[in-house]
Design a protein around this motif. Structure first.
Motif, PDB file in Angstrom:
ATOM      1  N   ILE A  97      -5.243   0.921   0.534  1.00  0.00           N
ATOM      2  CA  ILE A  97      -6.512   0.764  -0.194  1.00  0.00           C
ATOM      3  C   ILE A  97      -6.550  -0.644  -0.766  1.00  0.00           C
ATOM      4  N   TRP A  98      -7.488  -1.421  -0.267  1.00  0.00           N
ATOM      5  CA  TRP A  98      -7.710  -2.782  -0.750  1.00  0.00           C
ATOM      6  C   TRP A  98      -8.741  -2.765  -1.871  1.00  0.00           C
ATOM      7  N   LYS A  99      -8.528  -3.602  -2.855  1.00  0.00           N
ATOM      8  CA  LYS A  99      -9.533  -3.936  -3.872  1.00  0.00           C
ATOM      9  C   LYS A  99      -9.763  -5.435  -3.711  1.00  0.00           C
ATOM     10  N   ILE A 100     -10.929  -5.803  -3.207  1.00  0.00           N
ATOM     11  CA  ILE A 100     -11.224  -7.202  -2.921  1.00  0.00           C
ATOM     12  C   ILE A 100     -12.384  -7.650  -3.802  1.00  0.00           C
ATOM     13  N   LYS A 101     -12.084  -8.573  -4.703  1.00  0.00           N
ATOM     14  CA  LYS A 101     -13.085  -9.059  -5.650  1.00  0.00           C
ATOM     15  C   LYS A 101     -13.711 -10.347  -5.131  1.00  0.00           C
ATOM     16  N   LYS A 102     -15.043 -10.361  -5.125  1.00  0.00           N
ATOM     17  CA  LYS A 102     -15.766 -11.566  -4.741  1.00  0.00           C
ATOM     18  C   LYS A 102     -15.852 -12.462  -5.979  1.00  0.00           C
ATOM     19  N   ILE A 103     -15.248 -13.645  -5.880  1.00  0.00           N
ATOM     20  CA  ILE A 103     -15.215 -14.584  -7.004  1.00  0.00           C
ATOM     21  C   ILE A 103     -16.485 -15.433  -7.021  1.00  0.00           C
ATOM     22  N   ASP A 104     -16.855 -15.957  -5.868  1.00  0.00           N
ATOM     23  CA  ASP A 104     -18.079 -16.742  -5.710  1.00  0.00           C
ATOM     24  C   ASP A 104     -18.488 -16.673  -4.241  1.00  0.00           C
ATOM     25  N   GLU A 105     -19.384 -17.516  -3.817  1.00  0.00           N
ATOM     26  CA  GLU A 105     -19.921 -17.454  -2.453  1.00  0.00           C
ATOM     27  C   GLU A 105     -18.839 -17.521  -1.374  1.00  0.00           C
ATOM     28  N   HIS A 106     -17.750 -18.239  -1.631  1.00  0.00           N
ATOM     29  CA  HIS A 106     -16.743 -18.464  -0.595  1.00  0.00           C
ATOM     30  C   HIS A 106     -15.358 -17.919  -0.907  1.00  0.00           C
ATOM     31  N   ASN A 107     -15.099 -17.457  -2.114  1.00  0.00           N
ATOM     32  CA  ASN A 107     -13.735 -17.105  -2.524  1.00  0.00           C
ATOM     33  C   ASN A 107     -13.603 -15.656  -2.960  1.00  0.00           C
ATOM     34  N   THR A 111      -6.116  -7.154  -3.667  1.00  0.00           N
ATOM     35  CA  THR A 111      -4.849  -6.493  -3.986  1.00  0.00           C
ATOM     36  C   THR A 111      -4.773  -5.175  -3.216  1.00  0.00           C
ATOM     37  N   ALA A 112      -3.553  -4.767  -2.953  1.00  0.00           N
ATOM     38  CA  ALA A 112      -3.250  -3.453  -2.376  1.00  0.00           C
ATOM     39  C   ALA A 112      -1.818  -3.127  -2.782  1.00  0.00           C
ATOM     40  N   GLU A 113      -1.465  -1.864  -2.711  1.00  0.00           N
ATOM     41  CA  GLU A 113      -0.155  -1.430  -3.190  1.00  0.00           C
ATOM     42  C   GLU A 113       1.003  -2.161  -2.506  1.00  0.00           C
ATOM     43  N   ASP A 114       0.889  -2.414  -1.198  1.00  0.00           N
ATOM     44  CA  ASP A 114       1.980  -3.055  -0.466  1.00  0.00           C
ATOM     45  C   ASP A 114       1.811  -4.562  -0.308  1.00  0.00           C
ATOM     46  N   VAL A 115       0.835  -5.142  -1.012  1.00  0.00           N
ATOM     47  CA  VAL A 115       0.634  -6.587  -1.015  1.00  0.00           C
ATOM     48  C   VAL A 115       1.373  -7.170  -2.218  1.00  0.00           C
ATOM     49  N   VAL A 116       2.134  -8.222  -1.974  1.00  0.00           N
ATOM     50  CA  VAL A 116       2.877  -8.886  -3.043  1.00  0.00           C
ATOM     51  C   VAL A 116       1.928  -9.866  -3.733  1.00  0.00           C
ATOM     52  N   GLY A 117       1.695  -9.648  -5.023  1.00  0.00           N
ATOM     53  CA  GLY A 117       0.782 -10.519  -5.761  1.00  0.00           C
ATOM     54  C   GLY A 117      -0.658 -10.307  -5.302  1.00  0.00           C
ATOM     55  N   PHE A 130      -7.877 -14.599   5.222  1.00  0.00           N
ATOM     56  CA  PHE A 130      -7.174 -13.865   4.178  1.00  0.00           C
ATOM     57  C   PHE A 130      -5.701 -14.259   4.271  1.00  0.00           C
ATOM     58  N   GLU A 131      -5.126 -14.739   3.162  1.00  0.00           N
ATOM     59  CA  GLU A 131      -3.721 -15.137   3.106  1.00  0.00           C
ATOM     60  C   GLU A 131      -3.002 -14.243   2.110  1.00  0.00           C
ATOM     61  N   TYR A 132      -1.904 -13.614   2.554  1.00  0.00           N
ATOM     62  CA  TYR A 132      -1.177 -12.724   1.657  1.00  0.00           C
ATOM     63  C   TYR A 132       0.211 -12.423   2.193  1.00  0.00           C
ATOM     64  N   TYR A 133       1.025 -11.858   1.304  1.00  0.00           N
ATOM     65  CA  TYR A 133       2.353 -11.367   1.674  1.00  0.00           C
ATOM     66  C   TYR A 133       2.313  -9.844   1.613  1.00  0.00           C
ATOM     67  N   LEU A 134       2.801  -9.215   2.670  1.00  0.00           N
ATOM     68  CA  LEU A 134       2.783  -7.760   2.780  1.00  0.00           C
ATOM     69  C   LEU A 134       4.211  -7.252   2.918  1.00  0.00           C
ATOM     70  N   MET A 135       4.529  -6.188   2.209  1.00  0.00           N
ATOM     71  CA  MET A 135       5.822  -5.530   2.367  1.00  0.00           C
ATOM     72  C   MET A 135       5.726  -4.612   3.588  1.00  0.00           C
ATOM     73  N   VAL A 136       6.512  -4.911   4.603  1.00  0.00           N
ATOM     74  CA  VAL A 136       6.443  -4.222   5.889  1.00  0.00           C
ATOM     75  C   VAL A 136       7.741  -3.462   6.129  1.00  0.00           C
ATOM     76  N   PRO A 137       7.654  -2.154   6.488  1.00  0.00           N
ATOM     77  CA  PRO A 137       8.875  -1.412   6.795  1.00  0.00           C
ATOM     78  C   PRO A 137       9.530  -1.958   8.071  1.00  0.00           C
ATOM     79  N   PHE A 138      10.841  -2.192   7.993  1.00  0.00           N
ATOM     80  CA  PHE A 138      11.574  -2.718   9.146  1.00  0.00           C
ATOM     81  C   PHE A 138      13.022  -2.245   9.055  1.00  0.00           C
ATOM     82  N   LYS A 139      13.440  -1.453  10.024  1.00  0.00           N
ATOM     83  CA  LYS A 139      14.815  -0.957  10.109  1.00  0.00           C
ATOM     84  C   LYS A 139      15.285  -0.318   8.800  1.00  0.00           C
ATOM     85  N   GLY A 140      14.448   0.556   8.255  1.00  0.00           N
ATOM     86  CA  GLY A 140      14.829   1.319   7.079  1.00  0.00           C
ATOM     87  C   GLY A 140      14.651   0.627   5.738  1.00  0.00           C
TER      88      GLY A 140
END
Length: 182
Positions: A97-107, A111-117, A130-140
């Motif tokens: 579940i993403w919560k995406i806030k529109k700041i202005d016309e271009h920005n 946030t989402a539970e598995d997104v860092v920051g 969209f630029e972000y860091y995601l926690m991804v399951p990998f080998k346990g």
């Protein structure tokens, strides 16, 4: 001594040239698409229902996973709440579940539970980055992967998403998704 200093200077100049060539910032930027059409406003495109069909490729381009997803968005008070339900072909199910806030016309900020920051979004013309860091399951375990995510609107119903996944600055995969608004 002068010969050694001269050779050292030549080597430095060559190395500077090589680094400048490879590290030059000529990457694609959201502003490059400011005059492109059709205009993509993610808060409008993802409001309501959207189907998604995607594939994940490793760093060499081999398709390693595929999925289908249903998405449902609601936009109010400058916030797009986007629920994503993934069905991977190997049987795994995921929900984000993403919560995406529109700041202005271009920005945008997302946030989402598995997104860092926070994810940073930029919208110009037919493109959304969209630029972000995601926690991804990998080998346990979960690993932090950087996503450089681009969406390009093709028509009122179709948009194409292309994301580069990286770790420590090295590409580890690519994600390609086709969105179909219904």
């Amino acid at each position: 001594m002068k010969k050694k200093l001269f050779l050292f200077s030549i080597i430095l100049i060559i190395l500077f040239g090589i680094f400048n060539f490879f590290l030059k910032d000529d990457a694609m930027k959201p502003e490059d698409f400011k005059n492109s059409y059709p205009i993509l406003q993610i808060e409008k495109y993802f409001e309501g229902g959207v189907y998604a069909y995607g594939m994940l490729q490793d760093r060499k381009g081999k398709v390693i996973r595929q999925f289908r997803a249903t998405m449902s968005g609601k936009y109010e008070n400058n916030i797009l709440t986007l629920e994503e339900f993934f069905s991977w072909h190997d049987g795994e199910k995921q929900k984000r579940i993403w919560k995406i806030k529109k700041i202005d016309e271009h920005n945008y900020i997302g946030t989402a539970e598995d997104v860092v920051g926070e994810a940073k979004g930029f919208s110009y013309g037919s493109a959304f980055k969209f630029e972000y860091y995601l926690m991804v399951p990998f080998k346990g375990k979960n690993i932090k992967i950087k996503f450089d995510d681009w969406i390009f609107k093709q028509s009122d119903k179709i948009a194409i998403n292309r994301a580069t996944l990286s770790k420590f600055g090295f590409k580890v995969g690519e994600l390609t998704v086709v969105f179909e608004k219904h």
